[in-house]
Design a protein around this motif. Structure first.
Motif, short mmCIF file in Angstrom:
data_model
loop_
_atom_site.label_atom_id
_atom_site.label_comp_id
_atom_site.label_asym_id
_atom_site.label_seq_id
_atom_site.Cartn_x
_atom_site.Cartn_y
_atom_site.Cartn_z
N ILE A 121 4.70 -10.11 1.21
CA ILE A 121 3.82 -9.35 2.46
C ILE A 121 2.66 -9.77 1.92
CG2 ILE A 121 3.02 -7.71 0.91
CD1 ILE A 121 4.92 -7.52 3.84
N SER A 122 1.89 -10.17 3.28
CA SER A 122 0.64 -10.36 3.24
C SER A 122 -0.43 -9.97 3.32
CB SER A 122 0.38 -11.05 4.98
OG SER A 122 0.11 -9.67 5.74
N SER A 123 -1.59 -10.40 3.05
CA SER A 123 -2.63 -9.22 2.86
C SER A 123 -2.86 -7.99 3.33
CB SER A 123 -3.91 -9.94 2.29
OG SER A 123 -4.41 -10.44 3.60
N ASN A 124 -2.06 -8.17 4.65
CA ASN A 124 -2.58 -7.67 5.56
C ASN A 124 -1.62 -6.25 5.76
OD1 ASN A 124 -5.44 -8.00 6.14
ND2 ASN A 124 -4.49 -9.75 7.71
N HIS A 125 -0.13 -6.23 5.07
CA HIS A 125 0.96 -5.55 5.27
C HIS A 125 0.99 -5.15 3.14
CE1 HIS A 125 2.93 -7.78 8.57
NE2 HIS A 125 1.58 -6.91 8.80
N ILE A 126 0.86 -4.14 3.75
CA ILE A 126 1.94 -3.05 1.96
C ILE A 126 3.31 -2.44 2.42
CG2 ILE A 126 0.32 -1.58 2.55
CD1 ILE A 126 -0.43 -1.39 -0.81
N TYR A 127 3.89 -2.45 1.70
CA TYR A 127 4.91 -1.42 1.63
C TYR A 127 4.79 0.00 0.33
CZ TYR A 127 8.31 -4.23 3.87
OH TYR A 127 8.87 -5.17 4.97
N VAL A 128 5.01 1.41 1.24
CA VAL A 128 4.65 2.19 0.31
C VAL A 128 5.97 2.86 0.55
CG1 VAL A 128 2.80 4.52 0.24
CG2 VAL A 128 2.28 1.77 1.10
N ALA A 129 6.15 3.45 -0.40
CA ALA A 129 7.52 3.91 -1.22
C ALA A 129 7.13 5.66 -0.80
CB ALA A 129 8.17 3.63 -2.40
N GLU A 130 8.01 6.61 -0.53
CA GLU A 130 8.39 7.72 -1.14
C GLU A 130 8.76 8.30 -1.76
OE1 GLU A 130 6.51 12.28 1.00
OE2 GLU A 130 6.90 10.55 2.36
N PHE A 131 8.43 9.18 -3.18
CA PHE A 131 10.04 10.07 -3.55
C PHE A 131 9.14 11.28 -4.52
CE2 PHE A 131 11.34 10.62 -8.08
CZ PHE A 131 12.61 11.07 -8.41
N ASN A 132 9.58 12.31 -4.57
CA ASN A 132 9.26 13.87 -4.73
C ASN A 132 8.54 14.26 -3.98
OD1 ASN A 132 11.91 13.89 -6.10
ND2 ASN A 132 10.96 14.05 -7.97
N GLY A 133 7.74 13.98 -2.96
CA GLY A 133 6.72 14.06 -2.28
C GLY A 133 5.29 12.96 -2.92
N LEU A 134 5.50 11.93 -3.48
CA LEU A 134 4.71 10.99 -4.29
C LEU A 134 4.47 10.44 -3.23
CD1 LEU A 134 5.25 11.45 -8.25
CD2 LEU A 134 3.31 12.32 -6.14
N LYS A 135 3.89 9.44 -3.12
CA LYS A 135 3.08 7.97 -2.44
C LYS A 135 2.45 7.18 -2.66
CE LYS A 135 2.98 10.18 2.56
NZ LYS A 135 2.05 10.07 4.20
N PHE A 136 3.77 5.92 -3.07
CA PHE A 136 3.05 5.06 -4.12
C PHE A 136 3.17 3.72 -4.17
CE2 PHE A 136 7.27 6.54 -5.38
CZ PHE A 136 8.01 5.53 -5.85
N ALA A 137 2.16 2.78 -4.27
CA ALA A 137 2.67 1.08 -3.77
C ALA A 137 2.58 0.75 -5.12
CB ALA A 137 1.34 0.38 -2.89
N PHE A 138 2.81 -1.19 -5.58
CA PHE A 138 2.97 -1.50 -6.69
C PHE A 138 1.36 -2.53 -7.04
CE2 PHE A 138 7.19 -0.26 -6.15
CZ PHE A 138 7.99 0.22 -7.29
#
Length: 330
Positions: A121-138
């Motif tokens: 993914i480029s520096s202008n894009h990011i994937y964010v996940a959601e689990f049990n109400g938590l949003k997170f990226a790596f």
């Protein structure tokens, strides 16, 4: 888009481990949503906008140059939503600090198949996940052992104080408001020779030349006893900043030209006044693998300005950013 996962096509060790991951996670699937980087033109503040709010053109325009074919948008645009099977582990620690009491969550996602979208993914894009109400990226992928063929992605869940930086609705979001209260908007306009960025908000892995602007909040001080309040109840305060500029990729001549550029701007515009005589200093930033040092320089400016003037500069910057010229055909 779904990231398929199968233990059958792996080697003996990897197959056993993959079956273990699928069993312990009960074939759990995590959904990742694409977010697009939005930089506020006034002061360089960064927000991430949920890509489901954006058109294909907006996602295309935010992509790296030449990474997507203009006539093939439907097939080459990054997926707005991807789903990957794997196991989630997270640890929670509650902290009570001076200015925040919050739970901090460390996330470890173990996938039996590499998720290429997270790597490419480029520096202008990011994937964010959601689990049990938590949003997170790596922000890291742990050490990879090929025979095990497991992929470990690690990062922290979104801090509560960062919730304002993920945009889920454009209804209440306003690009016309200045966020910072210091002289940063002035420095961002001084980009004649190279790009200028706020400290800690430098795009990922960019090549020099560029400069970063760091304004220590402890060194922003008032230099008049009381602010002047106009008829609209707007305060006008004379203040000073101590500004550290870090340069990369500049030779001596360009660095000195930039200094003269700032001096001339101060005299011609009157937006900032100089309170010291800054000099260019050479710094050392090494890479031992190659036995080299970076072309790194710094300069420290002490300036004074009226905060209302900075707001005026920001409004001019908005005009320069958003004005569009559409020439009439001959």
């Amino acid at each position: 888009m779904t990231i398929a996962s199968s233990a059958q096509s792996k080697g003996q060790l990897a197959s056993g481990l993959a079956q273990g991951v699928e069993t312990i996670s009960q074939n759990q699937s995590i959904t990742f949503t694409l977010y697009v980087r939005l930089v506020l033109p006034l002061d360089g503040m960064i927000f991430w906008v949920n890509a489901t709010l954006l058109t294909d053109s907006a996602v295309f325009n935010s992509s790296e140059f030449d990474s997507i074919q203009l006539n093939n948008l439907g097939k080459t645009l990054p997926s707005r939503v991807i789903s990957a099977k794997g196991s989630i582990h997270y640890a929670t620690q509650k902290q009570q600090l001076e200015d925040i009491t919050a739970s901090f969550n460390s996330i470890l996602f173990t996938s039996i198949q590499e998720i290429n979208d997270l790597n490419s993914i480029s520096s202008n894009h990011i994937y964010v996940a959601e689990f049990n109400g938590l949003k997170f990226a790596f922000n890291q992928r742990n050490s990879f052992y090929k025979q095990a063929d497991l992929y470990h992605y690690r990062g922290d869940a979104l801090y509560s104080i960062m919730d304002t930086q993920l945009i889920e609705s454009m209804t209440d979001f306003n690009l016309d408001n200045l966020i910072v209260s210091n002289s940063l908007p002035v420095w961002l306009t001084l980009n004649k020779y190279f790009d200028v960025y706020p400290s800690y908000l430098i795009p990922s892995n960019i090549a020099p030349p560029y400069a970063s602007i760091d304004i220590d909040p402890n060194n922003t001080e008032a230099i008049q006893s009381t602010p002047l309040v106009d008829i609209n109840s707007s305060p006008n305060q004379l203040v000073m900043d101590k500004v550290k500029i870090t340069f990369y990729g500049l030779n001596n001549n360009i660095a000195l030209n930039f200094m003269n550029y700032v001096f001339s701007y101060s005299i011609d515009s009157g937006n900032i006044g100089l309170m010291n005589m800054p000099v260019i200093r050479d710094e050392k930033s090494t890479q031992s693998e190659l036995g080299i040092i970076a072309m790194k320089k710094t300069a420290i400016f002490e300036i004074n300005y009226y905060q209302s003037t900075i707001n005026d500069v920001a409004r001019q910057l908005i005009t320069s950013v958003f004005v569009t010229y559409q020439p009439n055909p001959l």
